[in-house]
Structure formats: C-alpha cells, structure tokens
Design an enzyme around this catalytic site. Structure first.
Site, PDB file in Angstrom:
ATOM      1  N   THR A  88      -0.639 -20.663  59.897  1.00  0.00           N
ATOM      2  CA  THR A  88      -0.355 -21.252  58.423  1.00  0.00           C
ATOM      3  C   THR A  88      -0.627 -22.996  58.555  1.00  0.00           C
ATOM      4  O   THR A  88      -1.448 -23.158  60.324  1.00  0.00           O
ATOM      5  CB  THR A  88       1.441 -21.932  58.814  1.00  0.00           C
ATOM      6  N   GLU A 145       0.903 -12.217  53.364  1.00  0.00           N
ATOM      7  CA  GLU A 145       2.425 -12.101  53.287  1.00  0.00           C
ATOM      8  C   GLU A 145       4.084 -11.888  53.218  1.00  0.00           C
ATOM      9  O   GLU A 145       4.590 -11.824  53.450  1.00  0.00           O
ATOM     10  CB  GLU A 145       1.993 -13.362  52.097  1.00  0.00           C
ATOM     11  N   GLY A 191       3.775 -22.782  62.397  1.00  0.00           N
ATOM     12  CA  GLY A 191       4.593 -22.312  62.875  1.00  0.00           C
ATOM     13  C   GLY A 191       5.928 -20.769  62.549  1.00  0.00           C
ATOM     14  O   GLY A 191       7.335 -20.900  63.283  1.00  0.00           O
TER      15      GLY A 191
END
Length: 560
Positions: A379, A416, A466
């Site tokens: 990310t 995802e 994170g």
C-alpha cells in the site's frame, strides 16, 4: 442507502470554511521521492492537486510496484479551497462468478500464503477508473500530460532502492511468480541489487497507449483480455474472471464520512473502507479525556488510546463491508451520542477484560469476522496540494507485497480479494458481512483523511500504509498534531501502538516498548513488534504548506 448518503452529505458540508488567506506554493508528499517529483512536476506546469496525485500514482506503478499502481485500487478524498469534500471509491471488485466458498477447500478456509499467489486473489483493478473520474472532476492538465514522468521512468530506467531490493529479496515467491521475474530478478532468480538501473519497456509501452487512448485502453481491448486471461489461466489458483468483469468496472463518487473532534472537522472515506469510521471513532471516544495534559510520554495516554482503539476495531470488524451488498450503519457508527456511550466504557485506571462490538443506531444483525493484522507491504499513501488550496489525500494499494504476483503489460495485479473474510459463516451460523460475493468490493483499512481547523481551513491531510494498522497510524498522527501540538513530521515519526483486540502491539525499540510494564500494570497484554509503518502528510502552518514523510520509509515531500 440514499438517506445514509444524504446524511453524510450534510456531515461533509463545510463549516465556516474559507480559502487560504495567501497563495502558497503547492506540494506533494509520497513514499518515493521520484513519485513525489512526478506530482510536483504537474504542479509546476499549472496542474491541480488532482493532476499531481494521479501523476504520483502512475509513477508509483513504476518505482514502487510492490505497493501500489494501476493494477490495484484506492480511495481518493478531495477538498477544494472552500472546504467542500468529495470522495471517489476505486476499490477493486470480485469477478461476477465469485461466491462465499471462494477461499474454501473441503469446507475449510485456505491458508493466506496459499490464497495470495495467482488468480483467486485478484480483483478487477479500480485505480485507472478512479483517476479518470477524478481528472474529469478536478483535473486541469490534459490526461496524457499526467503520464509523462511515469513513462520516462519506465522507459529510461530507475534505480532499485534498498527498500525495494529488500522487498524483492524477501518476497521473491510473489515478486518472481510471473513476468516480474524477467524484470526484477537475474537469470538465477536472485533479486537485482540495490543501485541497479532497471527498465520496464512493456509498462512504458502500455502507459503510452493509456495516455493516448484514455481509460478505455485499460478496461477494454488487449489489456482487458490480458487481465482476464492472466487470472483465469494462472499457474496457481486460476479463477473465473472474464473480460466483462473488467469492462464493467466503475469508480463511484460518494459523500465523505465527516465528524467533529475538539472543534476540528475530520473527513475520510466511508465504506467499503473501514478507515474513515474507525479513525473517527478512536478520536471521538477520546474526546472527554485531556490528552494534552497527559502528554505523549505518559503511559496513561497510550492506555486510553489502546482502549479506544479496541472498541473502534470491534465495531469495524462487525459492521464494515461493501454497502452495496450489506446494510452498514454508517450514521450510527459516526453518531456522537453512540460514541459517547462507547467512551463511557473506557477507564483510565484499568483495562476492559474484553472489547466487543456495540450496537449503533440501525445496526443490522450480522456477524463478527476477525482479521489478522498484516505488515505494510502493498500500500502507498500520498498527498497533493495546489496553489489554489485544493487538497487530495489518496491511498493506493495492490494489497500484499507484489499483489497476486501476476503481471500484465509490465504491472502487477492485486491480491485484494484476500481482504474478504475467508470463512463466509460466523460462529453462530449467520453470514459474515465481509464474505465473498460476485461484484462485491472487499472491506479495506485505508484511511485517506483531511482535517480542518476550527476556522475551516485545512490543517492536515494524512494517510498511511500498513493493512489493519492504517487507522491506528492515522488516528495517532491526528492526536499528536491536535492534542500534543506536534508537527506533522513529528507526529508521523512517533511510535505506533496497535490494539485491534485483546492484545496491544507496540513498536519495537521505541519509547512505547519501554512503557510495557506500566501498560501491563493497567491490565494490558502487550507485545513488541517490528516497525512496518509508512505514512505521508502535508499540513498548513504559518501560512504555508509543510510536508511530512515517514522516517521508516524512503518517502519525501517536494514543493513545486
């Protein structure tokens, strides 16, 4: 659902907002200086904050492929100079053929390491759809101009940084799973060394096509076929994705999730991300405590933060999912009266034995689905501001490091769908809100946020990477700026405490680790964990924009 969106539109309306009193140079803060420079280049050409943010995302596709890019998705929060907020949801979608048993084998959930590589974990990417919608709304430069820095980096080459080399080496099973092996690894399969200049001609060629033809070059034609084929014919976990799945991708606009904390307006994303509601709940539940008097070095302050976090994450786990598929009590989760009742459970002198979800107004009967915290690998957050006072807070992701490992036209596809609950049924036999369904967007933790001062001016734009720690990092930064009077840079650099359940994690080798005995005396079960955090921010101080980048990363803020 329409009533919920209307309610949030009212919350997102500016309160005594006013534009900057002076024109200040724009700025970009990103996790890689080359991506920040790409955004700043757009600002120098007269581009808007949105132009800069899109150019940053495209450049990150090249130089930080393990973390984000056009093969993934994201969330975008935009504020104009008058304080009007709008958001765009670029979260990936599951293929139409996906169902509740997607991650089950013989009726049992797969292990994450088995589910990540290949087609089963890949959702239809949403970042290009998001970028196109944002550009249509707030762009100033031509679409093609935004691609120039990324094309240059891919075509002329970029240097592998120590952090990128570390990701290549530690996650070679994913990074070298597909065509990435030919780009970033040598003939023996070893990760290219830090300092190596690498080119990505396939990505350069595709970015040129995307720049010239617009988003249709991504969601139709050769690229759409390539995505569907990569997923459906993957050597591990092939999954039924079709060209129609890719073609049907949209990035809808939505109202921001906004609320007030100590007279500051906090605006973030609503579902399917849990970031906006969770950040606000952590803050609002702490409002009755004098965190300023306690200060950042007081274990009681961090105890209170941990307790508020436990309560907020319990609600997050139970209620947050894609609102197009599940009834999400969005207004209830942001309701000050409800959050005051949750705050009343927090005792400065002892720990709650067990944090459980509450019952916000209009709460549906759905099941809790715990999620294991993941370290930051896939990310990236970036912030852009321009001379006219527009602000963009944008978090982009491909989920875990190098996503699914599948590579199409030089970019990695996301994993995802592993953000869904693997087990679709809860312990009591009821369906889990975040279960897999065809066309559904998985729950996220991303929390792009904009904070307004009591006078209505943007005070801070912030976000983080994170996994599930993202709301904790963002809430900590906001507390540090508002309550502890720290700069954004100091706030991001503070150690992070993460408390999503009945165990508190503190950052190893920091002042928080030294507080473990005091936290344990208050009743916490505490563990120290390695730092895996990465945040970026820009704040308004003294009539100018000041950037901040996480010292744990290679990030940087660059002015136009």
């Amino acid at each position: 659902m329409r009533q919920l969106l209307f309610a949030f539109a009212l919350l997102a309306a500016p309160v005594a907002a006013k534009p900057p009193s002076t024109i200040a140079p724009g700025m970009v803060s990103a996790a890689d200086p080359r991506a920040a420079e790409a955004g700043a280049e757009m600002l120098r050409k007269g581009g808007s904050a949105t132009d800069a943010a899109i150019a940053t995302m495209l450049a990150l596709t090249v130089v930080e492929p393990q973390s984000s890019g056009i093969g993934g998705g994201g969330f975008y929060v935009h504020s104009d100079a008058a304080g009007h907020v709008d958001t765009i949801n670029g979260r990936e979608k599951a293929p139409a053929a996906a169902g509740p048993d997607w991650f089950l084998v013989d009726g049992k959930p797969r292990a994450f390491d088995d589910a990540q590589p290949g087609g089963l974990s890949t959702g239809v990417p949403g970042n290009v759809a998001l970028a196109a919608r944002a550009h249509a709304l707030h762009g100033k430069l031509k679409w093609a101009a935004l691609f120039a820095p990324a094309i240059r980096l891919a075509e002329q080459g970029f240097v592998i940084t120590p952090r990128f080399h570390s990701a290549l080496a530690s996650e070679a099973n994913i990074g070298a799973f597909g065509d990435g092996a030919r780009i970033f690894y040598d003939a023996s399969g070893k990760a290219l060394a830090a300092g190596t200049r690498v080119r990505n001609p396939a990505l350069a060629a595709f970015l040129k096509r995307l720049a010239a033809e617009g988003p249709s070059a991504f969601y139709s034609g050769q690229n759409a076929v390539a995505i569907a084929n990569a997923v459906s014919t993957a050597k591990h976990n092939p999954a039924p994705m079709t060209v129609a799945d890719v073609t049907s991708m949209t990035a809808p606009e939505g109202a921001a999730a906004c609320g007030e904390y100590r007279r500051y307006r906090i605006c973030g994303m609503g579902p399917p991300t849990s970031g906006g509601t969770t950040v606000f709940a952590i803050l609002k539940q702490l409002e009755r405590f004098d965190l300023t008097a306690l200060g950042k070095d007081n274990p009681v302050a961090w105890h209170l933060i941990a307790e508020s976090m436990r309560l907020a994450y319990a609600d997050r786990e139970k209620y947050l999912a894609d609102p197009d598929f599940v009834s999400v009590p969005l207004g209830g989760l942001m309701d000050p009266t409800y959050l005051a009742s949750r705050s009343a459970l927090i005792d400065p002198s002892r720990t709650l034995p067990h944090a459980v979800a509450g019952t916000p107004p209009n709460a549906p009967a759905i099941q809790f689905a715990p999620a294991a915290p993941q370290p930051e690998r896939g990310t990236s957050h970036f912030v852009a501001v321009d001379r006219t006072g527009n602000v963009v807070s944008y978090t982009s992701t491909i989920e875990s490091g190098f996503g699914s490992g599948l590579v199409v036209n030089g970019y990695y596809l996301n994993n995802e769908l592993t953000d869904f609950a693997f087990d679709p049924v809860g312990a009591d036999g009821t369906p889990v809100a975040n279960r897999v369904e065809g066309g559904k967007r998985p729950r996220s933790s991303m929390a792009p946020t904009i904070v307004y001062s009591p006078d209505g001016h943007v005070r801070l734009a912030v976000g983080a990477a994170g996994g599930a720690t993202i709301p904790a990092q963002v809430a900590k930064a906001i507390i540090a700026v508002i309550d502890w009077r720290l700069s954004a840079q100091q706030a991001i650099a503070l150690p992070t405490l993460f408390s999503p359940g009945d165990t508190v994690s503190v950052e190893r080798g920091t002042s928080l680790e030294a507080m473990i005995p005091q936290l344990e005396a208050l009743g916490h079960r505490v563990e120290a964990r390695p730092p895996g955090f990465k945040a970026n921010a820009i704040e308004w101080v003294g009539g100018r924009w000041v950037g901040a980048a996480d010292p744990r990363s290679e990030g940087r803020a660059i002015s136009e």
